[in-house]
Design an enzyme around this catalytic site. Structure first.
Site, PDB file in Angstrom:
ATOM      1  N   ASP A   1      -4.103  -1.281  -1.342  1.00  0.00           N
ATOM      2  CA  ASP A   1      -5.218  -1.592  -0.428  1.00  0.00           C
ATOM      3  C   ASP A   1      -6.544  -0.980  -0.896  1.00  0.00           C
ATOM      4  OD1 ASP A   1      -4.289   0.959   0.167  1.00  0.00           O
ATOM      5  OD2 ASP A   1      -4.076   0.650   2.316  1.00  0.00           O
TER       6      ASP A   1
ATOM      7  N   ARG B   1       7.411   6.427  -4.278  1.00  0.00           N
ATOM      8  CA  ARG B   1       8.018   6.988  -3.073  1.00  0.00           C
ATOM      9  C   ARG B   1       7.403   6.311  -1.863  1.00  0.00           C
ATOM     10  NH1 ARG B   1       3.922  10.094  -4.589  1.00  0.00           N
ATOM     11  NH2 ARG B   1       5.089  10.709  -6.419  1.00  0.00           N
TER      12      ARG B   1
ATOM     13  N   SER C   1       0.803  -1.228   0.000  1.00  0.00           N
ATOM     14  CA  SER C   1       0.000   0.000   0.000  1.00  0.00           C
ATOM     15  C   SER C   1       0.837   1.280   0.000  1.00  0.00           C
ATOM     16  CB  SER C   1      -0.951  -0.035   1.191  1.00  0.00           C
ATOM     17  OG  SER C   1      -1.739  -1.187   1.069  1.00  0.00           O
TER      18      SER C   1
HETATM   19  C1  BGC Z   1      -0.285   5.208   0.288  1.00  0.00           C
HETATM   20  C2  BGC Z   1      -1.385   4.529  -0.499  1.00  0.00           C
HETATM   21  C3  BGC Z   1      -2.299   3.780   0.442  1.00  0.00           C
HETATM   22  C4  BGC Z   1      -2.760   4.668   1.577  1.00  0.00           C
HETATM   23  C5  BGC Z   1      -3.634   3.920   2.570  1.00  0.00           C
HETATM   24  C6  BGC Z   1      -0.850   6.023   1.429  1.00  0.00           C
HETATM   25  O1  BGC Z   1       0.186   6.532   2.207  1.00  0.00           O
HETATM   26  O2  BGC Z   1       0.480   6.034  -0.550  1.00  0.00           O
HETATM   27  O3  BGC Z   1      -0.856   3.652  -1.456  1.00  0.00           O
HETATM   28  O4  BGC Z   1      -3.397   3.315  -0.297  1.00  0.00           O
HETATM   29  O5  BGC Z   1      -1.654   5.199   2.256  1.00  0.00           O
HETATM   30  O6  BGC Z   1      -2.980   2.824   3.107  1.00  0.00           O
END
Ligand code: BGC
Length: 482
Positions: A202, A164, A149
């Site tokens: 996610d 990143r 995620s």
């Molecule tokens: C991430 C996402 C993720 C979200 C919730 C963010 O910091 O960049 O990819 O879906 O957090 O987990």
């Protein structure tokens, strides 16, 4: 709670409360302005030039029918814990069985060496398989959906080039690289019998898992340690994929990565506390929207306000007390704010206990009022800003009525988050007042199915199905098929 309702709060603190209200309150007009800018930024992210919001195509190209079957593993690497699940999608429509284990993700791994992280994950997976399947040497490779995620570029569904780190992670040597080979080589070093079928965000998992049981679900959201959303776009509306000549009506789930909204600071009403969170973070200038909303930051925003009001000559809260515990960055998480907002007692005695036990500080009654109001302001702002993202996707896609599946600790546990978000959505989208309190909102944000577990398994199943049907877009390199 209006300022006027505070009794026995001295003038200097009342003034400070008023000031905080000005800083943190976002009126309807501003919400609408943010939403309109958000719609443009979503479009920009899909364009060839791109924008701040990555709008990552995920190669998830259909909704489930409810008739998917099979047994899959899912690995969930969110922000706080690691979770391994085994999901069996049964012959019964939209039914599944799940077994799962949680593993703590040690804090030091989040800023350590990449190899240590992958080895730790491989060990957790091995432990899970040994517990549930016994001797691994006799096993065929089990298909796995890996919920990773973080923002990742995917040219194929089993690839993820980390754009990143977010959520306070800072592991060198991973950004700009495909995480799948790193993960797979740790598995093969350990002899873990797993075949990665799909790398998943996610939010995409949440969208797919929720649509599995509720076909009205059109958006998947996470309001947890981080925040983000995914929805199904059609390829004809994704100019940056035009070179692939996919049929325009082909669906493609987009992981928005909306945490990066307004990194240019054009529209969000940032406070000096938000600016400090950003400049002290491992990635300044990134995730501007997320840093005002997500669970990782809510407690820290509150802490910064408290420290500031302690130091300010005009307020000097907690005067002559030892605030060394309060001075530790990230010492308060969002559950600390939840507890303050949940304190049922008029004299805020639970909040006083919380401060005493966790921070060694004894606030007086006026300070307790200030503490409660600050928590309310921070929690309300987060919920109202979140609604702007949901409203923006709905406006962009022309959704007038749908369900939005939401998951994450803030959505599930933060008091009033849902009601505050729903109220803001009503203001932004100008719905008339409800005549019946039990009436559903046209766009309703509901608790989602487990995206990182069931959603990951479904996406692995949908991917294997596509392979069988010979639809290899996003699975094979485009040059290898026509
Ligand atoms: C991430 C996402 C993720 C979200 C919730 C963010 O910091 O960049 O990819 O879906 O957090 O987990």
């Amino acid at each position: 709670m209006a300022v006027g309702s505070f009794i026995d709060v001295p003038k200097n603190l009342l003034k400070e409360i008023e000031h905080l209200e000005q800083l943190f309150t976002i009126e309807t007009k501003k919400l609408k302005e943010i939403t309109d800018h958000f719609v443009n930024e979503l479009e920009k992210g899909l364009s060839v030039e791109g924008g701040s919001i990555p709008m990552n195509p995920t190669w998830v190209m259909s909704f489930p029918t409810g008739y998917e079957t099979g047994t899959f593993l899912a690995l969930d690497m969110g922000g706080t814990n690691l979770r391994v699940c085994q999901i069996t999608l049964t012959d019964q429509k939209s039914e599944f069985d799940i077994i799962q284990s949680k593993y703590r993700l040690p804090e030091e791994l989040k800023t350590g060496e990449a190899d240590e992280l992958w080895e730790y994950i491989a060990d957790c997976l091995m432990q899970f398989i040994e517990t549930h399947h016994g001797d691994v040497s006799k096993l065929d490779k089990i298909p796995l959906g890996f919920t990773f995620s973080y923002p990742a570029t995917q040219n194929y569904i089993d690839e993820g080039i980390l754009q990143r780190w977010t959520k306070g992670f800072d592991i060198t040597g991973v950004e700009g690289h495909n995480v799948v080979p790193m993960f797979e080589s740790a598995l093969s070093r350990r002899g873990v019998p797993i075949k990665l079928s799909a790398l998943i965000n996610d939010t995409t998992g949440t969208l797919i898992a929720s649509a599995y049981t509720d076909p009205k679900m059109k958006i998947g959201c996470i309001f947890g340690t981080g925040c983000n959303a995914a929805y199904m776009e059609d390829c004809g509306s994704i100019p940056k994929l035009a070179h692939l000549n996919l049929p325009p009506e082909t669906p493609m789930a987009i992981n928005c990565e909306w945490g990066a909204f307004d990194n240019e600071h054009k529209v969000l009403p940032r406070t000096p506390y938000d600016a400090k969170i950003d400049s002290d973070s491992p990635r300044p200038g990134q995730q501007a929207f997320e840093k005002m909303i997500a669970g990782l930051y809510l407690g820290e925003i509150f802490r910064l306000v408290m420290v500031d009001l302690h130091e300010k000559d005009e307020t000097r809260i907690f005067e002559n007390q030892d605030i060394s515990k309060l001075q530790r960055p990230y010492s308060l998480d969002s559950s600390f704010l939840s507890s303050i907002e949940e304190d049922p007692f008029e004299n805020l005695s639970e909040t006083a206990d919380l401060f005493r036990n966790q921070l060694g500080i004894s606030p007086n009654s006026a300070e307790l009022e200030l503490i409660r109001r600050t928590a309310e302001l921070i929690g309300t702002r987060a919920a109202r800003l979140s609604a702007c993202g949901v409203a923006a996707i709905s406006k962009k896609k022309g959704f007038k009525e749908c369900h939005v599946g939401a998951d994450g600790s803030v959505f599930n546990k933060y008091p009033n988050f849902k009601a505050r978000g729903a109220a803001a959505l009503r203001e932004i989208l100008e719905w008339p007042d409800k005549t019946d309190p039990n009436e559903e909102d046209p766009i309703e944000i509901l608790a989602a199915e487990d995206g990182s577990g069931v959603g990951a398994a479904l996406i692995a199943a949908l991917t294997l199905q596509r392979v069988k049907q010979g639809n290899m877009h996003g699975i094979l390199h485009p040059e290898n098929f026509s």
